[in-house]
Design a protein around this motif. Structure first.
Motif, PDB file in Angstrom:
ATOM      1  N   GLN A  79       0.835  -1.193   0.000  1.00 38.32           N
ATOM      2  CA  GLN A  79       0.000   0.000   0.000  1.00 38.32           C
ATOM      3  C   GLN A  79       0.873   1.247   0.000  1.00 38.32           C
ATOM      4  O   GLN A  79       1.760   1.377   0.830  1.00 38.32           O
ATOM      5  CB  GLN A  79      -0.904   0.027   1.234  1.00 38.32           C
ATOM      6  N   PHE A  80       0.626   2.115  -0.967  1.00 41.91           N
ATOM      7  CA  PHE A  80       1.198   3.457  -0.909  1.00 41.91           C
ATOM      8  C   PHE A  80       0.225   4.320  -0.105  1.00 41.91           C
ATOM      9  O   PHE A  80      -0.886   4.610  -0.547  1.00 41.91           O
ATOM     10  CB  PHE A  80       1.392   4.033  -2.308  1.00 41.91           C
ATOM     11  N   TRP A  81       0.640   4.670   1.103  1.00 39.61           N
ATOM     12  CA  TRP A  81      -0.162   5.551   1.950  1.00 39.61           C
ATOM     13  C   TRP A  81       0.096   6.987   1.533  1.00 39.61           C
ATOM     14  O   TRP A  81       1.246   7.399   1.362  1.00 39.61           O
ATOM     15  CB  TRP A  81       0.200   5.347   3.418  1.00 39.61           C
ATOM     16  N   SER A  82      -0.954   7.745   1.386  1.00 37.00           N
ATOM     17  CA  SER A  82      -0.829   9.125   0.916  1.00 37.00           C
ATOM     18  C   SER A  82      -0.495  10.073   2.063  1.00 37.00           C
ATOM     19  O   SER A  82      -1.224  10.145   3.049  1.00 37.00           O
ATOM     20  CB  SER A  82      -2.138   9.570   0.252  1.00 37.00           C
ATOM     21  N   ALA A  83       0.621  10.778   1.905  1.00 36.60           N
ATOM     22  CA  ALA A  83       0.927  11.902   2.792  1.00 36.60           C
ATOM     23  C   ALA A  83       0.372  13.146   2.097  1.00 36.60           C
ATOM     24  O   ALA A  83       1.048  13.789   1.296  1.00 36.60           O
ATOM     25  CB  ALA A  83       2.426  12.021   3.022  1.00 36.60           C
ATOM     26  N   TYR A  84      -0.881  13.429   2.379  1.00 42.42           N
ATOM     27  CA  TYR A  84      -1.619  14.498   1.683  1.00 42.42           C
ATOM     28  C   TYR A  84      -1.874  15.662   2.612  1.00 42.42           C
ATOM     29  O   TYR A  84      -2.289  15.476   3.764  1.00 42.42           O
ATOM     30  CB  TYR A  84      -2.962  13.953   1.179  1.00 42.42           C
ATOM     31  N   VAL A  85      -1.611  16.859   2.115  1.00 43.26           N
ATOM     32  CA  VAL A  85      -2.051  18.078   2.795  1.00 43.26           C
ATOM     33  C   VAL A  85      -2.695  18.970   1.739  1.00 43.26           C
ATOM     34  O   VAL A  85      -2.268  18.999   0.592  1.00 43.26           O
ATOM     35  CB  VAL A  85      -0.887  18.807   3.496  1.00 43.26           C
ATOM     36  N   PRO A  86      -3.768  19.683   2.078  1.00 39.67           N
ATOM     37  CA  PRO A  86      -4.534  20.419   1.079  1.00 39.67           C
ATOM     38  C   PRO A  86      -3.761  21.584   0.464  1.00 39.67           C
ATOM     39  O   PRO A  86      -2.748  22.049   0.995  1.00 39.67           O
ATOM     40  CB  PRO A  86      -5.746  20.934   1.869  1.00 39.67           C
ATOM     41  N   CYS A  87      -4.294  22.060  -0.652  1.00 41.83           N
ATOM     42  CA  CYS A  87      -3.652  23.169  -1.356  1.00 41.83           C
ATOM     43  C   CYS A  87      -3.613  24.458  -0.530  1.00 41.83           C
ATOM     44  O   CYS A  87      -2.771  25.319  -0.788  1.00 41.83           O
ATOM     45  CB  CYS A  87      -4.380  23.431  -2.673  1.00 41.83           C
ATOM     46  N   ASP A  88      -4.510  24.589   0.453  1.00 39.18           N
ATOM     47  CA  ASP A  88      -4.483  25.830   1.227  1.00 39.18           C
ATOM     48  C   ASP A  88      -3.290  25.901   2.179  1.00 39.18           C
ATOM     49  O   ASP A  88      -3.091  26.907   2.859  1.00 39.18           O
ATOM     50  CB  ASP A  88      -5.800  26.074   1.971  1.00 39.18           C
ATOM     51  N   THR A  89      -2.468  24.847   2.219  1.00 42.99           N
ATOM     52  CA  THR A  89      -1.214  24.911   2.983  1.00 42.99           C
ATOM     53  C   THR A  89      -0.072  25.486   2.143  1.00 42.99           C
ATOM     54  O   THR A  89       1.003  25.762   2.687  1.00 42.99           O
ATOM     55  CB  THR A  89      -0.785  23.524   3.475  1.00 42.99           C
ATOM     56  N   GLN A  90      -0.287  25.634   0.834  1.00 47.23           N
ATOM     57  CA  GLN A  90       0.784  26.112  -0.041  1.00 47.23           C
ATOM     58  C   GLN A  90       1.232  27.510   0.391  1.00 47.23           C
ATOM     59  O   GLN A  90       0.416  28.381   0.692  1.00 47.23           O
ATOM     60  CB  GLN A  90       0.327  26.136  -1.503  1.00 47.23           C
ATOM     61  N   ASN A  91       2.551  27.695   0.425  1.00 45.61           N
ATOM     62  CA  ASN A  91       3.178  28.947   0.879  1.00 45.61           C
ATOM     63  C   ASN A  91       2.931  29.218   2.361  1.00 45.61           C
ATOM     64  O   ASN A  91       3.163  30.333   2.831  1.00 45.61           O
ATOM     65  CB  ASN A  91       2.709  30.151   0.051  1.00 45.61           C
ATOM     66  N   LYS A  92       2.466  28.202   3.078  1.00 45.25           N
ATOM     67  CA  LYS A  92       2.227  28.358   4.522  1.00 45.25           C
ATOM     68  C   LYS A  92       2.953  27.237   5.259  1.00 45.25           C
ATOM     69  O   LYS A  92       4.172  27.250   5.351  1.00 45.25           O
ATOM     70  CB  LYS A  92       0.724  28.371   4.820  1.00 45.25           C
ATOM     71  N   ASP A  93       2.196  26.242   5.739  1.00 39.74           N
ATOM     72  CA  ASP A  93       2.798  25.193   6.558  1.00 39.74           C
ATOM     73  C   ASP A  93       2.773  23.832   5.874  1.00 39.74           C
ATOM     74  O   ASP A  93       2.688  22.800   6.525  1.00 39.74           O
ATOM     75  CB  ASP A  93       2.113  25.117   7.921  1.00 39.74           C
ATOM     76  N   ALA A  94       2.898  23.817   4.540  1.00 40.39           N
ATOM     77  CA  ALA A  94       2.798  22.561   3.803  1.00 40.39           C
ATOM     78  C   ALA A  94       3.879  21.566   4.212  1.00 40.39           C
ATOM     79  O   ALA A  94       3.603  20.373   4.361  1.00 40.39           O
ATOM     80  CB  ALA A  94       2.879  22.832   2.296  1.00 40.39           C
ATOM     81  N   VAL A  95       5.106  22.034   4.387  1.00 41.89           N
ATOM     82  CA  VAL A  95       6.191  21.102   4.699  1.00 41.89           C
ATOM     83  C   VAL A  95       5.974  20.476   6.071  1.00 41.89           C
ATOM     84  O   VAL A  95       6.075  19.257   6.246  1.00 41.89           O
ATOM     85  CB  VAL A  95       7.561  21.795   4.623  1.00 41.89           C
ATOM     86  N   ARG A  96       5.642  21.301   7.067  1.00 39.03           N
ATOM     87  CA  ARG A  96       5.386  20.766   8.410  1.00 39.03           C
ATOM     88  C   ARG A  96       4.259  19.741   8.381  1.00 39.03           C
ATOM     89  O   ARG A  96       4.366  18.651   8.944  1.00 39.03           O
ATOM     90  CB  ARG A  96       5.030  21.899   9.366  1.00 39.03           C
ATOM     91  N   ARG A  97       3.167  20.084   7.722  1.00 39.60           N
ATOM     92  CA  ARG A  97       2.011  19.194   7.685  1.00 39.60           C
ATOM     93  C   ARG A  97       2.342  17.886   6.962  1.00 39.60           C
ATOM     94  O   ARG A  97       1.889  16.805   7.350  1.00 39.60           O
ATOM     95  CB  ARG A  97       0.845  19.883   6.993  1.00 39.60           C
ATOM     96  N   THR A  98       3.137  17.974   5.909  1.00 45.71           N
ATOM     97  CA  THR A  98       3.536  16.772   5.185  1.00 45.71           C
ATOM     98  C   THR A  98       4.394  15.869   6.070  1.00 45.71           C
ATOM     99  O   THR A  98       4.212  14.644   6.089  1.00 45.71           O
ATOM    100  CB  THR A  98       4.300  17.152   3.908  1.00 45.71           C
ATOM    101  N   LEU A  99       5.318  16.464   6.796  1.00 46.19           N
ATOM    102  CA  LEU A  99       6.158  15.680   7.705  1.00 46.19           C
ATOM    103  C   LEU A  99       5.306  14.960   8.745  1.00 46.19           C
ATOM    104  O   LEU A  99       5.577  13.796   9.095  1.00 46.19           O
ATOM    105  CB  LEU A  99       7.175  16.578   8.392  1.00 46.19           C
ATOM    106  N   GLU A 100       4.272  15.630   9.239  1.00 49.65           N
ATOM    107  CA  GLU A 100       3.399  14.997  10.231  1.00 49.65           C
ATOM    108  C   GLU A 100       2.666  13.800   9.628  1.00 49.65           C
ATOM    109  O   GLU A 100       2.473  12.767  10.309  1.00 49.65           O
ATOM    110  CB  GLU A 100       2.407  16.011  10.778  1.00 49.65           C
ATOM    111  N   GLN A 101       2.258  13.904   8.362  1.00 48.75           N
ATOM    112  CA  GLN A 101       1.551  12.794   7.723  1.00 48.75           C
ATOM    113  C   GLN A 101       2.500  11.640   7.410  1.00 48.75           C
ATOM    114  O   GLN A 101       2.100  10.477   7.471  1.00 48.75           O
ATOM    115  CB  GLN A 101       0.832  13.282   6.464  1.00 48.75           C
TER     116      GLN A 101
END
Length: 410
Positions: A79-101
């Protein structure tokens, strides 16, 4: 002599049992590798990633398409588990949120070691098969998760990312998404910008699969032409059967065939039937069609379980995979074709990506131009024309001159 009319339903049931039994036999040693599952997103939204919450127990969790008993019943081996964060994180906290996923996937493997084995290679998948565990890999869904940084791309690779979806449902500063083809978004990169091409080359160098689900047709074609390794569509279906821009058109399917790439069919009703309802047979139609146009080696499964709100009748959760395989056998797919769709096509692509990777090759270093970035929440360190505290003495004095003059007037 023909059986009486009342025997036909019994004959049909017996035939169905034969196909189902054959599907299970094949899947015992070639279990399905699914290209995209959003269980990590459900763990975030329902439990804020607190896996020790009693309600989050993956053995008893009932409100999701995916749990451990369902994975076992569905004979899911990878299974490829998706580390997904929405587009509204772009230019904000996308990297942090991705690391958490990504972290929650690793913790799933730690909490349920008898079920999940976190792996990062094709050899790791084969090892998990032998051990009867679910090979667990990470796919990062959306190029905004790297924040236009080659350094972040490399770090995510080291943390286990093995595919990157170049866009989600928004443009990045370097790649165009599928909404461009609907007219809802404007093309910015005409596919891939110069920096986007550097991102793709660095993915090839590292050994990260290029995922073209969610991108525009121009981006699909640019990536297929530029990549030195096969690419994947981790959860997309056939445009000719359902004219939704998230699906893959025929001219791109021909490129998929030419490059040895892979389309992992999505089960979301809206992409299967272009309506709110769909059924298992219609999903099999997409698998048939992709096999016809792109070849049997181009077919895989990317169910999008726990990432969608509507699923076909007969494919309500991950436990239903044997029923879909039984349908393919009923449609005269050969055992070799079925094994390919289940796992061997993905393993072939993954191995090709690994072979193309080259750790001795110099990394891509040229950053994205500053003017292409949203700068409202960014520091500008590293750009030669950016303001910095490391000024020459003369420049520093010049910048202080207005302040010194104003003080003299006091």
């Amino acid at each position: 002599m023909c059986p009486s009319w009342w025997l036909w339903p019994l004959v049909a049931v017996c035939a169905a049992d034969v196909y189902r039994e054959e599907a299970e036999r094949i899947m015992q040693d070639t279990p399905v590798i699914d290209g995209h599952n959003d269980l990590p997103w459900q763990l975030l939204t329902k439990f804020n990633n607190r896996l020790q919450d009693e309600a989050a127990n993956l053995t008893t969790l009932a409100s999701t398409h995916t749990n451990i008993p369902k994975l076992r019943a569905g004979l899911v081996g990878g299974q490829f588990w998706s580390a997904y964060v929405p587009c509204d994180t772009q230019n904000k906290d996308a990297v942090r949120r991705t690391l958490e996923q990504m972290d929650v996937v690793h913790r799933m493997c730690e909490m349920y070691p008898e079920t999940f084995l976190c792996v990062t290679s094709s050899a790791g998948i084969r090892q998990a098969f032998q051990e009867g565990r679910v090979a667990s890999l990470i796919g990062v869904e959306g190029g905004h998760s790297i924040d236009s940084s080659l350094g972040v791309l490399r770090v995510l690779y080291r943390l286990g990312m093995r595919y990157l979806t170049l866009t989600h449902s928004c443009n990045t500063p370097w790649a165009d998404n599928w909404l461009v083809d609907t007219g809802s978004d404007e093309a910015q990169s005409q596919g891939l910008s110069e920096f986007g091409q550097r991102v793709l080359r660095e993915m090839n160098r590292l050994g990260v699969m290029v995922d073209l689900a969610h991108v525009s047709v121009a981006t699909m074609k640019a990536a297929l032409q530029l990549s030195t390794a096969p690419v994947i569509f981790s959860h997309s279906s056939a445009y000719s059967l359902c004219a939704h821009r998230r699906n893959v058109p025929d001219d791109v399917l021909l490129l998929v065939n030419e490059t040895g790439s892979l389309v992992m069919v999505n089960f979301y009703n809206d992409y299967v039937s272009c309506s709110r309802t769909a059924n298992l047979s219609q999903v099999a139609d997409h698998l048939d069609y992709i096999k016809k146009v792109a070849g049997a080696g181009a077919v895989g499964f990317g169910g999008d379980f726990d990432g969608v709100t509507r699923l076909p009748t007969g494919l309500e959760d991950v436990s239903k995979y044997p029923d879909l395989i039984a349908e393919l056998l009923r449609r005269n797919w050969t055992e070799a074709e079925v094994r390919g769709a289940l796992a061997e096509n993905l393993l072939r692509v993954f191995e090709a990506v690994e072979q193309v990777s080259n750790s001795t090759q110099a990394a891509e270093e040229e950053p994205i131009p500053l003017e292409q970035l949203g700068t409202s929440c960014r520091m500008q360190y590293g750009y030669s024309d950016a303001p910095t505290l490391r000024r020459q003495p003369g420049a520093l004095l010049a910048s202080l001159a207005p302040l010194i003059f104003s003080l003299r007037l006091l």
